[in-house]
Write a protein that holds these residues in place. Structure first.
Motif, PDB file in Angstrom:
ATOM      1  N   UNK A  28       0.861  -1.186   0.000  1.00 55.82           N
ATOM      2  CA  UNK A  28       0.000   0.000   0.000  1.00 55.82           C
ATOM      3  C   UNK A  28       0.897   1.235   0.000  1.00 55.82           C
ATOM      4  N   UNK A  29       0.798   2.026  -1.068  1.00 58.92           N
ATOM      5  CA  UNK A  29       1.664   3.206  -1.192  1.00 58.92           C
ATOM      6  C   UNK A  29       0.915   4.523  -0.951  1.00 58.92           C
ATOM      7  N   UNK A  30      -0.436   4.460  -0.915  1.00 55.15           N
ATOM      8  CA  UNK A  30      -1.200   5.673  -0.638  1.00 55.15           C
ATOM      9  C   UNK A  30      -2.578   5.291  -0.132  1.00 55.15           C
ATOM     10  N   UNK A  31      -3.074   6.091   0.810  1.00 53.69           N
ATOM     11  CA  UNK A  31      -4.426   5.890   1.313  1.00 53.69           C
ATOM     12  C   UNK A  31      -5.142   7.222   1.344  1.00 53.69           C
ATOM     13  N   UNK A  32      -6.320   7.296   0.692  1.00 53.65           N
ATOM     14  CA  UNK A  32      -7.047   8.562   0.659  1.00 53.65           C
ATOM     15  C   UNK A  32      -8.536   8.288   0.430  1.00 53.65           C
ATOM     16  N   UNK A  37       8.069   7.731   3.774  1.00 58.39           N
ATOM     17  CA  UNK A  37       6.681   8.055   4.074  1.00 58.39           C
ATOM     18  C   UNK A  37       6.504   9.569   4.117  1.00 58.39           C
ATOM     19  N   UNK A  38       5.433  10.050   3.507  1.00 61.97           N
ATOM     20  CA  UNK A  38       4.998  11.433   3.712  1.00 61.97           C
ATOM     21  C   UNK A  38       3.970  11.348   4.832  1.00 61.97           C
ATOM     22  N   UNK A  58       1.196   9.041   2.113  1.00 59.93           N
ATOM     23  CA  UNK A  58       1.713   8.448   0.880  1.00 59.93           C
ATOM     24  C   UNK A  58       3.145   8.000   1.119  1.00 59.93           C
ATOM     25  N   UNK A  59       3.615   7.079   0.289  1.00 59.24           N
ATOM     26  CA  UNK A  59       4.990   6.611   0.398  1.00 59.24           C
ATOM     27  C   UNK A  59       5.643   6.727  -0.982  1.00 59.24           C
ATOM     28  N   UNK A  60       6.878   7.242  -0.998  1.00 57.08           N
ATOM     29  CA  UNK A  60       7.586   7.460  -2.254  1.00 57.08           C
ATOM     30  C   UNK A  60       8.843   6.595  -2.302  1.00 57.08           C
ATOM     31  N   UNK A  61       9.120   6.050  -3.482  1.00 56.90           N
ATOM     32  CA  UNK A  61      10.298   5.202  -3.645  1.00 56.90           C
ATOM     33  C   UNK A  61      11.538   6.059  -3.894  1.00 56.90           C
TER      34      UNK A  61
END
Length: 288
Positions: free
Chosen positions: A5-9, A211-212, A200-203
């Motif tokens: 899971x790279x983003x939740x909104x 993680x943001x 959100x998470x960025x590679x």
């Protein structure tokens, strides 16, 4: 199919898999069990005919946070600025305690080093070295950014620290494509207005993730016990078993090896005073 899971909104989750990123929703079972799906979770999904997906299960977590909702953090970079705003050691040390409790490696990042003379920056670093890795950074000059990148390479990393210290600016320097909003600093309060609205998470180019994390700015309550607090200060934990009394809390007991270490300069006085302050906070909390 497995993914991250790279983003939740807005109740939707974006899951990165070997076949691409899918928009997904969790099965009703998660809500029934009270399980909160979080960015950083490794999950199993089924792809639906319309191209969306449903999350079936979560792999066991290494750790988990409710606010912000993130999971499987390998490292927390605790950021504070050399000045503007001045370091808030109470908040900084609470982040460090939290990291120790969760079994997460903390890294200290002193940002905006270009705004303070080198000897004063070194004085700040001396508070935490050698108990923690300390990185001195300046996004203006680029100082320390490469070293920080090396330290977080291949890991899932969260940046934490008081508002206005430059967490988003550092992330932009490491991952330009993230293009995070940095918000203007209020001249009146010297605090940042955090503008992030979701997690959100960025590679990273080193194969890790950042993680943001809106919400990782302060702690109101210290979640620790009087008897355990000493274990969350590495420089104090080193003296376990060396005091006259086995149940020594290192406050004012006779024959305390920690107090002797503070008096001789082995343990930084600022850190010991932080320990006493947090011990007092715990005691007051227990009264109510």
């Amino acid at each position: 199919m497995k993914g991250l899971i790279i983003k939740g909104i807005g109740g939707f989750y974006y899951v990165k898999t070997s076949e691409g990123v899918y928009q997904a929703k969790g099965r009703g079972l998660f809500k029934k069990e009270g399980t909160v799906l979080s960015v950083g979770d490794c999950v199993s999904i089924d792809v639906l005919p319309d191209g969306d997906a449903v999350i079936n299960s979560i792999e066991p977590r290494k750790n988990h946070f409710i606010r912000p909702p993130i999971a499987n953090v390998d490292c927390i970079v605790v950021v504070f600025s050399a000045t503007k705003p001045k370091p808030n050691f109470t908040i900084i040390d609470k982040f460090l305690i939290m990291a120790e409790q969760k079994g997460i490696e903390p890294i200290i990042c002193i940002n905006k080093c270009d705004l303070l003379p080198e000897d004063k920056v070194n004085h700040l670093a001396d508070i935490y070295e050698p108990s923690y890795k300390v990185v001195r950074t300046s996004t203006k000059s680029g100082e320390g950014i490469n070293r920080l990148e090396k330290l977080i390479e291949g890991r899932k990393v969260a940046f934490a620290g008081p508002s206005g210290v430059g967490k988003s600016t550092i992330t932009n320097a490491i991952i330009p494509e993230a293009n995070m909003e940095t918000g203007r600093i209020s001249e009146k309060t010297s605090r940042g207005r955090h503008t992030t609205r979701h997690v959100e998470i960025f590679e990273t180019k080193g194969g890790g993730y950042v993680f943001d994390t809106p919400g990782f700015t302060s702690f109101d309550i210290l979640d620790a016990d009087e008897d355990d607090l000493k274990d969350y200060y590495p420089e104090i934990a080193m003296f376990t078993g060396k005091c006259r009394f086995d149940n020594c809390r290192h406050v004012k007991e006779p024959g305390c090896a920690v107090i002797e270490a503070v008096e001789s300069g082995i343990i930084n006085k600022q850190r010991y005073e932080s320990y006493l302050q947090h011990m007092e906070e715990i005691k007051k909390r227990k009264k109510y």
